[in-house]
Design an enzyme around this catalytic site. Structure first.
Site, PDB file in Angstrom:
ATOM      1  CG  ASP A  59      36.525  46.595  88.219  1.00  0.00           C
ATOM      2  OD1 ASP A  59      37.544  47.137  88.673  1.00  0.00           O
ATOM      3  OD2 ASP A  59      35.766  46.005  88.940  1.00  0.00           O
ATOM      4  CB  SER A  60      36.462  41.612  86.702  1.00  0.00           C
ATOM      5  OG  SER A  60      36.974  41.573  85.323  1.00  0.00           O
TER       6      SER A  60
END
Length: 210
Positions: free
Chosen positions: A77-78
């Site tokens: 995830d970012s």
């Protein structure tokens, strides 16, 4: 050794393929906003790792062709940090426009979290995670350019409302740090995590032609 990617991100898939890995893609179907809310306020490095872990764990019980997963599960995830604020996916056009008005001509940091679960033999045997970051500088876009880019829909689906491997690439003037962090998965970080499990990185190479 098979790698199972708990993400439907085309950029993560393309990055892994370029690194010689053809993963089995699984949709974690995780409500990122709900996970973040349940975790409470966290520093960005912790928050992005919590999200990556949630995605990996969400698919751990999945059957593939009627069989339990046998290999490594990778979740990613970012989150984008600009001026002390943390942003995920904008989802809505008006939000993306507002983000870009603040980003243009500025520099922010994209943080990409990775979580790996050792699921060899069909059951989980521990997990490891880490975060890779890169500072990203943006061109001074006009209002028309922002409107045109947002209208494509691309920035609505990605953290920070930009990509470096598609239409958004023309609006990025510089990257300082791990370039793969900007596409959502650091190959070098992933290698480090895999090696910590005692697994040779090259044992994951399975793309046709290798």
């Amino acid at each position: 050794m098979r790698l199972y990617l708990a993400s439907t991100s085309p950029a993560r898939l393309t990055t892994l393929r370029a690194a010689g890995i053809e993963p089995i893609v699984l949709d974690p179907a995780v409500d990122e906003d709900a996970v973040a809310a349940a975790a409470g306020p966290l520093p960005v490095h912790e928050a992005v790792q919590v999200l990556a872990r949630a995605k990996a764990e969400a698919v751990a019980g999945t059957l593939v062709d009627g069989q339990p997963i046998d290999g490594l599960i990778v979740g990613g995830d970012s989150l984008f940090e600009l001026g002390g604020a943390i942003f995920g996916k904008p989802h809505h056009a008006e939000v993306a426009v507002e983000r870009w008005r603040g980003m243009r001509g500025n520099t922010g940091t994209l943080h990409s979290g990775t979580w790996v679960i050792d699921h060899r033999g069909g059951s989980p045997a521990g997990g490891r995670g880490g975060v890779s970051s890169a500072r990203v500088s943006f061109a001074d876009l006009s209002d028309d350019e922002i409107a045109a880019y947002v209208a494509t829909g691309e920035p609505l689906r990605v953290a920070g409302a930009f990509t470096i491997d598609s239409l958004g690439s023309a609006f990025i003037t510089g990257v300082e740090g791990d370039p793969h962090a900007v596409v959502g998965i650091s190959v070098s970080l992933l290698r480090d995590l895999v090696v910590e499990f005692g697994i040779p990185w090259h044992s994951l190479w399975n793309r046709a032609g290798l």
